[in-house]
Design an enzyme around this catalytic site. Structure first.
Site, PDB file in Angstrom:
ATOM      1  CD  GLU A  65      -1.416  -2.282   2.126  1.00 42.18           C
ATOM      2  OE1 GLU A  65      -2.204  -2.816   2.915  1.00 42.18           O
ATOM      3  OE2 GLU A  65      -0.232  -2.668   1.975  1.00 42.18           O
ATOM      4  CB  CYS A  88      -0.971  -4.359   8.693  1.00 45.83           C
ATOM      5  SG  CYS A  88       0.226  -3.083   8.234  1.00 45.83           S
ATOM      6  CB  ALA A 166      12.189 -40.224  -4.187  1.00 53.19           C
ATOM      7  NE  ARG A 196      16.511 -29.994  -2.538  1.00 54.93           N
ATOM      8  CZ  ARG A 196      17.574 -30.680  -2.917  1.00 54.93           C
ATOM      9  NH1 ARG A 196      18.580 -30.051  -3.538  1.00 54.93           N
ATOM     10  NH2 ARG A 196      17.664 -31.974  -2.690  1.00 54.93           N
ATOM     11  CB  THR A 208      19.397 -37.791   5.533  1.00 52.88           C
ATOM     12  OG1 THR A 208      18.182 -38.492   5.801  1.00 52.88           O
ATOM     13  CG2 THR A 208      19.472 -37.461   4.042  1.00 52.88           C
ATOM     14  CG  ASP A 212      21.438 -40.720   1.587  1.00 55.79           C
ATOM     15  OD1 ASP A 212      21.986 -41.847   1.566  1.00 55.79           O
ATOM     16  OD2 ASP A 212      20.205 -40.562   1.709  1.00 55.79           O
ATOM     17  CB  ALA A 286       9.822 -38.191  13.919  1.00 53.00           C
TER      18      ALA A 286
END
Length: 348
Positions: A65, A88, A166, A196, A208, A212, A286
């Site tokens: 605005e 706002c 995946a 992402r 991970t 990996d 989890a």
């Protein structure tokens, strides 16, 4: 000064047409997703001509605005402001937009989505009390879709969580003995990087990282104007110093914490409203059991592994846990977009 209703248009179709332009501004490539919502604004003068336009360029910058009013100058007096989010009324890093609209002499404010926050919401009533005509709910569904994740996050105090997993045709996430394998093809990989690019942070677990060694950067999509997403590693085990996730290609935060809710509260306090969970089955479970997964992107690769760890426990089916809202092919792979069902607990 009265608004020229014939030029501005008082019928729903005319109001929607101007709001559509404000929605376009809200989705400008330079309007980042982040701590603040994406908002666009169009200011018409008293004759119904465009006097100013603007969008919010992220936390700390002028709100949409104010940008549009600054461009409009004195032409805003007696005019109409079309805003995608209810203006706002609170003082933050910038001043309240309601006051800016009142001081500019705006005669009418048309907004789409009501502000869901306690601090900023209620701007419509403040404007009405100052004698400004206010019309709300114009193209509200479209506006809510733009800020879907932000709206959910600010109403509950933790980020919106998109999870990605995946799996092979036989439901496995890795080869025999946990051996890392490339499951999905280039189109599915591009989709993962687009996810992402949409979030502020990517969460993974120490397991991970150790097994990996992912980099979790945006490589097959445009990096957001606000910069690459924060890489978050959660878990009690130490992260090896040579891990790719600790390089300088993107910021990294290591949290020695296993509780999904605690991690999400920490990230929310840092201004993060939307995260992507890219981790193994244990961490996904989890988050799931903590009620912290808002949507799931389940990628089924066109390969059969025959051995290796499964994504789901034996006897458990994906369609027992989610509502599948969309299915589409990504090259030789298939994407299932899912909304989790409430967690079913024993005795409930």
């Amino acid at each position: 000064m009265q608004v020229n209703e014939d030029r501005v248009g008082a019928d729903p179709a005319a109001l929607a047409r101007w709001m559509d332009r404000a929605l376009e501004l809200a989705q400008d490539p330079l309007a980042p997703r982040g701590e603040n919502p994406r908002v666009g604004c169009v200011v018409l003068d008293a004759q119904g001509e465009v006097a100013g336009e603007g969008f919010h360029a992220g936390a700390g910058n002028a709100h949409a605005e104010v940008v549009a009013l600054t461009q409009a100058g004195t032409k805003a007096e007696g005019g109409t402001a079309f805003v995608t989010l209810e203006p706002c009324r609170h003082e933050g890093r910038t001043g309240p937009c309601t006051q800016a609209l009142i001081e500019a002499g705006i005669a009418r404010v048309v907004f789409a989505q009501s502000d869901p926050t306690v601090a900023a919401g209620g701007g419509a009533e403040e404007l009405r009390a100052a004698g400004v005509e206010v019309i709300g709910g114009i193209e509200a569904t479209q506006a809510e879709a733009i800020n879907r994740e932000w709206s959910v996050a600010v109403q509950r105090g933790i980020p919106f969580v998109t999870a990605k997993m995946a799996v092979s045709l036989d439901g496995r996430v890795a080869g025999e003995g946990g051996r890392r394998v490339q499951l999905t093809g280039p189109q599915a990989l591009a989709h993962a990087h687009e996810l992402r690019a949409r979030v502020q942070a990517v969460i993974t677990g120490t397991g991970t990282v150790i097994h990996d060694d992912p980099s979790l950067t945006v490589r097959h999509a445009s990096v957001p104007v606000s910069g690459p997403p924060l890489r978050v590693v959660m878990g009690r085990r130490p992260v090896p110093e040579a891990s790719a996730i600790l390089d300088d290609s993107a910021p990294t935060l290591v949290l020695h914490e296993r509780d999904p809710v605690a991690v999400l509260r920490d990230l929310y306090a840092r201004g993060i409203r939307h995260v992507l969970l890219e981790a193994g089955p244990a961490l996904l479970r989890a988050f799931w059991e903590a009620g912290c997964v808002d949507e799931l992107h389940w990628l089924v690769a066109g390969v059969w592994l025959g051995a290796g760890p499964h994504a789901l426990p034996p006897g458990e089916r994906l369609d027992d846990r989610v509502d599948i809202t969309d299915t589409r092919a990504l090259g030789e792979d298939v994407l299932l977009r899912c909304l989790p069902m409430p967690v079913r607990r024993e005795g409930s």
